[in-house]
Design a protein around this motif. Structure first.
Motif, PDB file in Angstrom:
ATOM      1  N   MET A   1       0.852  -1.198   0.000  1.00  0.00           N
ATOM      2  CA  MET A   1       0.000   0.000   0.000  1.00  0.00           C
ATOM      3  C   MET A   1       0.884   1.242   0.000  1.00  0.00           C
ATOM      4  SD  MET A   1      -2.833   1.199   2.853  1.00  0.00           S
ATOM      5  CE  MET A   1      -3.777  -0.285   2.635  1.00  0.00           C
ATOM      6  N   ASN A   2       0.561   2.193  -0.871  1.00  0.00           N
ATOM      7  CA  ASN A   2       1.316   3.441  -0.925  1.00  0.00           C
ATOM      8  C   ASN A   2       0.732   4.395   0.099  1.00  0.00           C
ATOM      9  OD1 ASN A   2       2.898   5.559  -1.613  1.00  0.00           O
ATOM     10  ND2 ASN A   2       1.855   6.007  -3.543  1.00  0.00           N
ATOM     11  N   ARG A   3       1.419   4.544   1.220  1.00  0.00           N
ATOM     12  CA  ARG A   3       0.864   5.339   2.314  1.00  0.00           C
ATOM     13  C   ARG A   3       1.971   6.186   2.921  1.00  0.00           C
ATOM     14  NH1 ARG A   3      -1.688   1.426   5.745  1.00  0.00           N
ATOM     15  NH2 ARG A   3       0.426   0.826   6.292  1.00  0.00           N
ATOM     16  N   LYS A   4       1.671   7.437   3.187  1.00  0.00           N
ATOM     17  CA  LYS A   4       2.627   8.327   3.833  1.00  0.00           C
ATOM     18  C   LYS A   4       2.262   8.430   5.305  1.00  0.00           C
ATOM     19  CE  LYS A   4       4.049  11.801   1.508  1.00  0.00           C
ATOM     20  NZ  LYS A   4       4.156  13.105   0.821  1.00  0.00           N
ATOM     21  N   MET A   5       3.264   8.240   6.158  1.00  0.00           N
ATOM     22  CA  MET A   5       3.000   8.212   7.588  1.00  0.00           C
ATOM     23  C   MET A   5       3.159   9.590   8.219  1.00  0.00           C
ATOM     24  SD  MET A   5       2.094   5.229   8.418  1.00  0.00           S
ATOM     25  CE  MET A   5       2.237   5.385  10.198  1.00  0.00           C
ATOM     26  N   ILE A   6       2.235   9.922   9.104  1.00  0.00           N
ATOM     27  CA  ILE A   6       2.387  11.074   9.985  1.00  0.00           C
ATOM     28  C   ILE A   6       3.042  10.528  11.247  1.00  0.00           C
ATOM     29  CG2 ILE A   6       1.217  12.883  11.264  1.00  0.00           C
ATOM     30  CD1 ILE A   6      -1.071  12.691   9.301  1.00  0.00           C
ATOM     31  N   GLY A   7       4.280  10.903  11.494  1.00  0.00           N
ATOM     32  CA  GLY A   7       5.042  10.296  12.578  1.00  0.00           C
ATOM     33  C   GLY A   7       4.655  10.781  13.955  1.00  0.00           C
ATOM     34  N   LEU A   8       5.311  10.214  14.949  1.00  0.00           N
ATOM     35  CA  LEU A   8       5.068  10.593  16.333  1.00  0.00           C
ATOM     36  C   LEU A   8       5.225  12.080  16.550  1.00  0.00           C
ATOM     37  CD1 LEU A   8       6.896   7.815  18.364  1.00  0.00           C
ATOM     38  CD2 LEU A   8       4.448   8.241  18.278  1.00  0.00           C
ATOM     39  N   ALA A   9       6.243  12.664  15.903  1.00  0.00           N
ATOM     40  CA  ALA A   9       6.504  14.086  16.135  1.00  0.00           C
ATOM     41  C   ALA A   9       5.330  14.946  15.724  1.00  0.00           C
ATOM     42  CB  ALA A   9       7.760  14.522  15.383  1.00  0.00           C
ATOM     43  N   THR A 143      -5.946   5.733   8.416  1.00  0.00           N
ATOM     44  CA  THR A 143      -5.470   6.237   7.139  1.00  0.00           C
ATOM     45  C   THR A 143      -6.567   6.994   6.410  1.00  0.00           C
ATOM     46  OG1 THR A 143      -3.982   4.336   6.950  1.00  0.00           O
ATOM     47  CG2 THR A 143      -4.389   5.589   4.951  1.00  0.00           C
ATOM     48  N   VAL A 144      -6.197   8.143   5.849  1.00  0.00           N
ATOM     49  CA  VAL A 144      -7.108   8.950   5.038  1.00  0.00           C
ATOM     50  C   VAL A 144      -6.346   9.419   3.802  1.00  0.00           C
ATOM     51  CG1 VAL A 144      -8.574  11.013   4.933  1.00  0.00           C
ATOM     52  CG2 VAL A 144      -8.325   9.772   7.098  1.00  0.00           C
ATOM     53  N   ARG A 160      -8.523  13.097  18.890  1.00  0.00           N
ATOM     54  CA  ARG A 160      -9.967  12.894  18.873  1.00  0.00           C
ATOM     55  C   ARG A 160     -10.690  13.953  19.690  1.00  0.00           C
ATOM     56  NH1 ARG A 160      -8.068   7.565  18.975  1.00  0.00           N
ATOM     57  NH2 ARG A 160      -8.059   7.537  21.256  1.00  0.00           N
ATOM     58  N   LYS A 161     -10.110  14.312  20.831  1.00  0.00           N
ATOM     59  CA  LYS A 161     -10.769  15.289  21.704  1.00  0.00           C
ATOM     60  C   LYS A 161     -10.858  16.661  21.035  1.00  0.00           C
ATOM     61  CE  LYS A 161     -10.456  14.820  26.083  1.00  0.00           C
ATOM     62  NZ  LYS A 161     -10.018  14.739  27.503  1.00  0.00           N
ATOM     63  N   ILE A 162      -9.820  17.025  20.276  1.00  0.00           N
ATOM     64  CA  ILE A 162      -9.797  18.346  19.641  1.00  0.00           C
ATOM     65  C   ILE A 162     -10.448  18.325  18.261  1.00  0.00           C
ATOM     66  CG2 ILE A 162      -8.316  20.178  18.722  1.00  0.00           C
ATOM     67  CD1 ILE A 162      -8.494  20.140  21.764  1.00  0.00           C
ATOM     68  N   TYR A 163     -10.139  17.312  17.465  1.00  0.00           N
ATOM     69  CA  TYR A 163     -10.622  17.295  16.074  1.00  0.00           C
ATOM     70  C   TYR A 163     -11.900  16.478  15.866  1.00  0.00           C
ATOM     71  CZ  TYR A 163      -6.334  19.583  14.549  1.00  0.00           C
ATOM     72  OH  TYR A 163      -5.312  20.491  14.353  1.00  0.00           O
ATOM     73  N   GLY A 164     -12.351  15.774  16.896  1.00  0.00           N
ATOM     74  CA  GLY A 164     -13.593  15.016  16.773  1.00  0.00           C
ATOM     75  C   GLY A 164     -13.377  13.568  16.404  1.00  0.00           C
ATOM     76  N   SER A 165     -12.342  13.283  15.623  1.00  0.00           N
ATOM     77  CA  SER A 165     -12.005  11.906  15.244  1.00  0.00           C
ATOM     78  C   SER A 165     -10.588  11.893  14.701  1.00  0.00           C
ATOM     79  CB  SER A 165     -12.970  11.377  14.182  1.00  0.00           C
ATOM     80  OG  SER A 165     -12.753  12.022  12.934  1.00  0.00           O
ATOM     81  N   MET A 166      -9.987  10.707  14.674  1.00  0.00           N
ATOM     82  CA  MET A 166      -8.654  10.593  14.095  1.00  0.00           C
ATOM     83  C   MET A 166      -8.683  10.919  12.607  1.00  0.00           C
ATOM     84  SD  MET A 166      -6.328   9.999  16.322  1.00  0.00           S
ATOM     85  CE  MET A 166      -5.023   9.688  15.127  1.00  0.00           C
ATOM     86  N   GLU A 167      -9.771  10.495  11.932  1.00  0.00           N
ATOM     87  CA  GLU A 167      -9.889  10.772  10.507  1.00  0.00           C
ATOM     88  C   GLU A 167      -9.912  12.275  10.247  1.00  0.00           C
ATOM     89  OE1 GLU A 167     -11.087   6.681  11.258  1.00  0.00           O
ATOM     90  OE2 GLU A 167     -11.695   8.588  12.171  1.00  0.00           O
ATOM     91  N   ASN A 168     -10.640  13.012  11.074  1.00  0.00           N
ATOM     92  CA  ASN A 168     -10.673  14.471  10.930  1.00  0.00           C
ATOM     93  C   ASN A 168      -9.283  15.073  11.142  1.00  0.00           C
ATOM     94  OD1 ASN A 168     -13.397  14.479  10.454  1.00  0.00           O
ATOM     95  ND2 ASN A 168     -13.980  15.252  12.473  1.00  0.00           N
TER      96      ASN A 168
END
Length: 289
Positions: A1-9, A143-144, A160-168
């Motif tokens: 799967m071609n996916r770009k990761m948003i890292g811990l930082a 993943t989005v 989730r608390k700030i954006y409503g969901s991980m997807e958001n």
């Protein structure tokens, strides 16, 4: 799967910088026949994460990690997207060059924790990482649009608390940041891109630095030289940029392709704008409790 990761930082200090610093792809975005002047500035604002929401997210991370037994203060993501920088030529004017040489062109934004620091020691601790991001497994990925991050731990809770969901969260940060890179890549493929560089080179011919092929080469040489030589190169470089309206030429190029791309993304932009508005409201409500 071609996916770009948003890292811990990204969940801590905002690795937006790392995402934007990735190679800008050459895209198939066509130039608009009726480019909107100044749309590049609007595009940069869209690609830049919302500061109020990110401040709120960092505060939630800190509170959650404290409850887990860690005295951890995440940096707030304050990275600002600059398409001139992304296509290789961060803005520089004569006044800035005279005052600071090339200092303003140094990479901005948080990166990996410096070796030997307390933060580096924390991220080397598996228990800290689990508390922060949860298990880093395929099942834990959210993943989005080809971009993903881990949704567990305090980082996931804060998102989730700030954006409503991980997807958001992924959509309003990593996806939005990278959704315009194809337009920037297309601008670099335009013949006007080399014309802008050539106009700068023609100006530099009358200077002691006639051998430089582009502003990027001048920056590298100046930073390597350091001291007064850096300032001399920087001022000469910036003077030619201003004389030939180098950044004005780049802005006009970017407008042509970003107009097309921003129009293509209108439904997504509307959604991201609303996600960010609600996220900023949640952050404000949490800070005032």
């Amino acid at each position: 799967m071609n996916r770009k990761m948003i890292g811990l930082a990204m969940l801590t200090a905002g690795a937006a910088a790392a995402l934007a610093a990735s190679a800008v792809p050459g895209g198939s975005i066509p130039a608009s026949g009726t480019p909107i002047s100044g749309i590049a500035a609007r595009a940069e604002a869209y690609a830049t994460p919302d500061s109020a929401a990110e401040s709120g997210r960092a505060a939630v991370v800190r509170e959650c990690m404290a409850a887990a037994g860690y005295d951890f203060v995440p940096a707030v993501n304050t990275y600002t997207v600059d398409f001139h920088s992304n296509i290789g030529f961060k803005r520089l004017d004569v006044a800035t060059a005279k005052a600071n040489g090339y200092a303003s062109l140094q990479p901005a934004g948080p990166g990996e924790p410096a070796e030997g620091t307390a933060e580096a020691a924390l991220f080397a601790d598996p228990a800290f990482v689990i508390a922060f991001s949860g298990p880093q497994t395929e099942e834990a990925l959210v993943t989005v649009n080809g971009m993903g991050t881990y949704g567990g731990g305090c980082g996931g809770e804060a998102a989730r608390k700030i954006y409503g969901s991980m997807e958001n969260y992924v959509l309003a940060t990593g996806v939005a940041m990278n959704s315009l890179n194809s337009a920037a890549g297309a601008a670099m493929s335009d013949s006007g891109f080399q014309k802008a560089i050539d106009s700068w080179k023609s100006c530099m011919v009358e200077s002691p630095y006639a051998n430089f092929e582009s502003p990027a080469q001048a920056v590298s040489a100046g930073q390597a030289a350091g001291g007064q030589n850096e300032f001399k190169i920087a001022v000469t470089d910036a003077t030619c940029r201003e004389q030939v309206s180098f950044h004005g030429q780049l802005e006009a190029l970017l407008d042509k392709y970003l107009t097309t791309r921003m129009q293509q993304l209108e439904p997504e932009i509307t959604k991201v704008t609303e996600i960010r508005r609600q996220a900023a409201d949640r952050a404000a409500a949490l800070s005032g409790r």
